[in-house]
Write an enzyme that holds these catalytic residues in place. Structure first.
Site, PDB file in Angstrom:
ATOM      1  N   SER A 110      -1.287  -3.334  10.389  1.00 11.37           N
ATOM      2  CA  SER A 110      -0.095  -4.411   9.799  1.00 11.37           C
ATOM      3  C   SER A 110       0.806  -5.168  10.269  1.00 11.37           C
ATOM      4  CB  SER A 110      -0.605  -4.057   8.425  1.00 11.37           C
ATOM      5  OG  SER A 110      -1.267  -2.271   7.818  1.00 11.37           O
ATOM      6  N   ALA A 111       1.166  -6.316   9.556  1.00 15.22           N
ATOM      7  CA  ALA A 111       2.182  -7.599   9.867  1.00 15.22           C
ATOM      8  C   ALA A 111       2.188  -7.598  10.858  1.00 15.22           C
ATOM      9  CB  ALA A 111       2.828  -7.200   8.343  1.00 15.22           C
ATOM     10  N   CYS A 112       1.489  -7.698  12.079  1.00 16.58           N
ATOM     11  CA  CYS A 112       2.046  -7.315  13.159  1.00 16.58           C
ATOM     12  C   CYS A 112       1.113  -8.799  14.206  1.00 16.58           C
ATOM     13  CB  CYS A 112       0.729  -6.828  14.200  1.00 16.58           C
ATOM     14  SG  CYS A 112       2.625  -5.396  13.983  1.00 16.58           S
ATOM     15  N   GLY A 113       0.538  -9.524  13.211  1.00 20.53           N
ATOM     16  CA  GLY A 113       0.220 -11.694  13.715  1.00 20.53           C
ATOM     17  C   GLY A 113      -1.004 -11.072  13.654  1.00 20.53           C
TER      18      GLY A 113
ATOM     19  N   HIS B  97      -9.820  -1.773  12.362  1.00 16.76           N
ATOM     20  CA  HIS B  97      -8.975  -2.832  11.384  1.00 16.76           C
ATOM     21  C   HIS B  97      -9.120  -4.519  12.573  1.00 16.76           C
ATOM     22  CE1 HIS B  97      -4.802  -2.716  10.351  1.00 16.76           C
ATOM     23  NE2 HIS B  97      -5.140  -4.501   9.467  1.00 16.76           N
TER      24      HIS B  97
ATOM     25  N   SER C  96       4.831 -10.089   0.544  1.00 10.66           N
ATOM     26  CA  SER C  96       3.635 -11.347  -0.461  1.00 10.66           C
ATOM     27  C   SER C  96       3.415 -12.224   0.609  1.00 10.66           C
ATOM     28  CB  SER C  96       5.178 -12.136  -0.784  1.00 10.66           C
ATOM     29  OG  SER C  96       6.199 -12.222  -0.169  1.00 10.66           O
ATOM     30  N   ARG C  97       1.710 -11.647  -0.049  1.00 10.08           N
ATOM     31  CA  ARG C  97       0.640 -12.417  -0.303  1.00 10.08           C
ATOM     32  C   ARG C  97       0.328 -13.728  -0.092  1.00 10.08           C
ATOM     33  NH1 ARG C  97      -1.658  -8.267   3.480  1.00 10.08           N
ATOM     34  NH2 ARG C  97      -0.251  -6.652   3.817  1.00 10.08           N
TER      35      ARG C  97
ATOM     36  N   ARG D  52       1.043  -1.125  -0.496  1.00 12.10           N
ATOM     37  CA  ARG D  52       0.542  -0.287  -0.242  1.00 12.10           C
ATOM     38  C   ARG D  52       0.666   1.021  -0.095  1.00 12.10           C
ATOM     39  NH1 ARG D  52      -1.673   0.274   4.522  1.00 12.10           N
ATOM     40  NH2 ARG D  52      -1.022  -1.493   5.712  1.00 12.10           N
TER      41      ARG D  52
ATOM     42  N   ASP E  25      -9.269  -9.420   9.199  1.00 12.67           N
ATOM     43  CA  ASP E  25      -8.500  -7.530   9.475  1.00 12.67           C
ATOM     44  C   ASP E  25      -9.520  -7.404   9.556  1.00 12.67           C
ATOM     45  OD1 ASP E  25      -6.772  -6.472   7.941  1.00 12.67           O
ATOM     46  OD2 ASP E  25      -7.401  -6.118   6.310  1.00 12.67           O
TER      47      ASP E  25
ATOM     48  N   TYR F  59      -1.643  -3.351  -6.359  1.00 12.32           N
ATOM     49  CA  TYR F  59      -1.778  -4.376  -5.513  1.00 12.32           C
ATOM     50  C   TYR F  59      -2.551  -4.117  -4.365  1.00 12.32           C
ATOM     51  CZ  TYR F  59       0.825  -7.508  -3.538  1.00 12.32           C
ATOM     52  OH  TYR F  59       1.705  -8.203  -2.412  1.00 12.32           O
ATOM     53  N   GLY F  60      -3.035  -5.030  -3.890  1.00 11.00           N
ATOM     54  CA  GLY F  60      -3.478  -5.157  -2.242  1.00 11.00           C
ATOM     55  C   GLY F  60      -5.004  -4.009  -2.693  1.00 11.00           C
ATOM     56  N   GLY F  61      -4.553  -3.587  -0.777  1.00  6.22           N
ATOM     57  CA  GLY F  61      -5.153  -2.709  -0.897  1.00  6.22           C
ATOM     58  C   GLY F  61      -5.684  -1.259  -1.561  1.00  6.22           C
TER      59      GLY F  61
ATOM     60  N   LYS G   9      -9.799  -2.205   2.535  1.00  6.74           N
ATOM     61  CA  LYS G   9      -8.874  -0.797   2.929  1.00  6.74           C
ATOM     62  C   LYS G   9     -10.044   0.247   2.620  1.00  6.74           C
ATOM     63  CE  LYS G   9      -6.084  -3.588   5.159  1.00  6.74           C
ATOM     64  NZ  LYS G   9      -5.642  -3.580   6.663  1.00  6.74           N
TER      65      LYS G   9
ATOM     66  N   ASN H 271      -0.593 -17.629  22.763  1.00  6.20           N
ATOM     67  CA  ASN H 271      -0.712 -16.322  22.958  1.00  6.20           C
ATOM     68  C   ASN H 271      -2.928 -16.891  24.037  1.00  6.20           C
ATOM     69  OD1 ASN H 271       1.020 -14.742  22.274  1.00  6.20           O
ATOM     70  ND2 ASN H 271       0.291 -14.908  20.345  1.00  6.20           N
TER      71      ASN H 271
HETATM   72  C1  OXD Z   1      -2.789  -4.528   5.374  1.00  3.72           C
HETATM   73  C2  OXD Z   1      -4.062  -5.258   5.147  1.00  3.72           C
HETATM   74  O1  OXD Z   1      -1.971  -3.421   5.124  1.00  3.72           O
HETATM   75  O2  OXD Z   1      -4.617  -6.370   5.775  1.00  3.72           O
HETATM   76  O3  OXD Z   1      -3.269  -3.726   7.318  1.00  3.72           O
HETATM   77  O4  OXD Z   1      -3.404  -5.692   4.201  1.00  3.72           O
HETATM   78 MN    MN Z   2      -4.651  -5.308   7.958  1.00  3.66          MN
END
Ligand code: OXD
Ligand code: MN
Length: 592
Positions: free
Chosen positions: A249-252, A227, A368-369, A70, A276, A198-200, A207, A496
């Site tokens: 984003s990308a924190c698990g 989110h 990458s997704r 993004r 998400d 790409y993506g969002g 998003k 967790n």
């Molecule tokens: C992000 C996603 O970037 O979910 O948060 O793709």
């Molecule tokens: Mn997200």
């Protein structure tokens, strides 16, 4: 598909006149049509079919190397006044934005098909669901939307003759990053995106619609678009409690949303409703109810493995689109975090270039997704289809912080919880372009996604609390504390569950806690922590309050709050003052 909705027809015709595609293709969402789209994308070189035994129904896509995440710097909220968009958004006046965009879209689809992609966000027949229509010249985007939403006739049926749909116009254009725009017009329920695929930036249902436009609508209509993942935890007696949680984003977030409890937690199960986005409304019983507007996962591949997320590995075993991952000569996919096979001969990286371990390059792009249907998830909850959504017992705000923020803190009240969310700061990741590992404020993990002034958004959260007679408890978590050697202290992943279980216990007036200036913290015993081989020093890192560090952090909030001027709700400054008082420090004026 005999479409009769005049507002839809008028918009499609008007757009086709502007963008001048070779043909207009209306999608109905059928399986047969999906197979045709895949075949077309393979023929056009947008998709590479993968090994049909190891990855049945799966494909690889490689995006342009300048188009891999993004681009927040090209993302705008075009409200009539700048103040409405707030200091958290880039802003262009709507007239100016339309004028720039109309020039870029003029003839942009020449020689290409324009796909008309109707999609429904939320369960079929639900009063909470909303319809969008994306017009796009990217077959890859159309295929992604098929996986990510309830796409096709179902959306037009829900729409009927209404003109109440979100208009999403997208063109790959020339992919010129200098003229890349992702523009939101909340007052027109419209999104325009050009020069990215790409993506969002390009899957506008996600998003752009489900967060930026929806958060703006939610503020007007009294609900929240967040989110957040949504999960259910079933206890050994079969009682399921639901948690909604926001992490940057990308924190698990995705791993947590489908966590597999360790063997020791016999009888506990986690059910996934979404990973998400959550749309949250107040039910007639005064509780908060959540739906997941999406139908698929668009997850980050690197780091996903049987160890970190076995349920996702099973989900993506078939019918999945991979973007920007590495590929072996037998057309199987690979990314960092998976075991390295005995031979990597003939591997190509995300750009299709020959790759060897140790050649100094990442095989898969860090962002990458995979795009994969939620219904393939082994712990998918059938309540995903529930038109009323699920009742939320706990809200979690998570951050990635190597220092200061403890493993988990429970707020003293809804207002204190909103303050914990509003003051969330996190180290940046590869999900957006720009430097990684830098601490930035990311209130409610919504900084890139809130479609209006965040001061008004905080106020909206506070007002929601006043209307909830049975509000969820609010928690903040941080799995990412580092020790002096730079190693993660908390084992994370399946462990967790200890934190989730404690949160649910607290919602049921159980679970031991210590009252500290920053909130209630669990005791080691309440987390059944003796089973983990953590030293006293490590527990101290996870569960103690660094008073000077918090005083400093609280004082620094003044600068952030100051950005919102008079619009900032005074309750947040009250909470800051109360925190400093609990820390025995003199409060600092908020609007410095
Ligand atoms: C992000 C996603 O970037 O979910 O948060 O793709
Ligand atoms: Mn997200």
């Amino acid at each position: 598909m005999g479409v009769e909705n005049s507002a839809v027809l008028a918009w499609v015709n008007k757009t086709a006149q502007l963008t001048k595609p070779e043909r207009v293709v209306w999608l109905n969402g059928s399986e047969e049509e999906y197979r045709q789209l895949l075949a077309e994308a393979v023929k056009g070189g947008q998709l590479i079919p993968l090994n049909s035994e190891r990855h049945p129904g799966c494909y690889l896509h490689r995006s342009h190397p300048n188009d891999v995440a993004r681009t927040e710097q090209c993302t705008y909220v075009c409200t009539s006044g700048k103040e409405e968009a707030g200091p958290n958004n880039n802003w262009i006046a709507p007239d100016e934005a339309y004028s720039t965009l109309n020039k870029l879209f003029d003839g942009a689809m020449r020689g290409r098909a324009m796909y008309v992609v109707p999609f429904l966000m939320g369960p079929k027949g639900s009063a909470f669901s909303r319809v969008g229509i994306q017009l796009t010249d990217s077959v890859y985007v159309a295929i992604n939307i098929k996986i990510m939403t309830r796409m096709g006739a179902v959306a037009l049926e829900q729409l009927g003759n209404s003109a109440d749909f979100v208009k999403c116009l997208h063109s790959l254009g020339t992919l010129d990053p200098q003229h890349r725009y992702i523009c939101h017009f909340p007052q027109d329920q419209t999104v325009y995106s050009v020069n990215s695929g790409y993506g969002g930036n390009a899957l506008l249902s996600k998003k752009c619609f489900a967060l930026r436009i929806a958060s703006w609508l939610g503020n007007r209509e009294g609900w929240l678009a967040e989110h957040m993942f949504i999960l259910g935890i079933e206890d050994p007696k079969g009682k399921v409690s639901y948690v909604a949680g926001a992490l940057p984003s990308a924190c698990g977030k995705t791993n947590l949303a489908m966590l597999q409890p360790p063997a020791k937690y016999k009888g506990y199960r986690v059910w996934c409703i979404g990973d998400d986005i959550a749309w949250l409304r107040i039910g007639a019983d005064g509780r908060l109810y959540a739906i997941n507007p999406e139908a698929g996962f668009f997850g980050v591949a690197p780091g996903t493995s049987m160890k970190t997320n076995p349920n996702m590995m099973r989900t993506i075993a078939k019918n999945t689109l991979f973007t920007n991952v590495a590929m072996a000569p037998d057309k199987t996919v690979w990314w960092e975090g998976l075991d390295l096979p005995a031979s990597t001969d003939g591997f190509v990286d995300w750009q299709g270039k020959v790759w060897q371990p140790g050649n100094g390059q990442k095989a898969a792009h860090p962002n990458s997704r995979f795009t994969t249907p939620i219904t393939q998830c082994p712990v998918y909850s059938p309540h995903w289809e529930d038109p009323q959504g699920v009742p939320i017992s706990a809200i979690l705000f998570g951050c990635r912080r190597s220092t200061l923020v403890p493993l988990v803190q429970e707020s003293f009240s809804w207002q204190h919880g909103v303050y914990l969310g509003a003051t969330l700061a996190s180290e940046t990741t590869a999900a957006a372009t720009g430097a990684t590992g830098v601490i930035r404020r990311d209130p409610m993990a919504m900084l890139p996604f809130c479609g209006y002034n965040m001061a008004d958004y905080f106020n909206h959260w506070l007002k929601m609390g006043q209307r909830l007679t049975r509000p969820p408890k609010i928690f903040r978590v941080n799995w990412f504390r580092l020790d002096e050697q730079g190693k993660f202290v908390w084992p994370g992943f399946s462990e967790n569950i200890r934190v989730l279980k404690w949160m649910i216990d607290r919602c049921q007036n159980q679970g031991d806690a210590v009252k500290t200036p920053v909130g209630y913290l669990p005791t080691v015993d309440a987390l059944e922590g003796k089973e983990l081989s953590l030293s006293e020093k490590e527990w101290k890192i996870l569960l103690s309050v660094d008073r000077p560090g918090w005083v400093d952090a609280a004082q620094k909030q003044s600068e952030f709050f100051g950005k919102f001027g008079e619009r900032l709700p005074p309750q947040l400054v009250d909470e800051q003052r109360a925190l400093l008082e609990r820390l025995n420090e003199k409060p600092v004026p908020a609007r410095s």
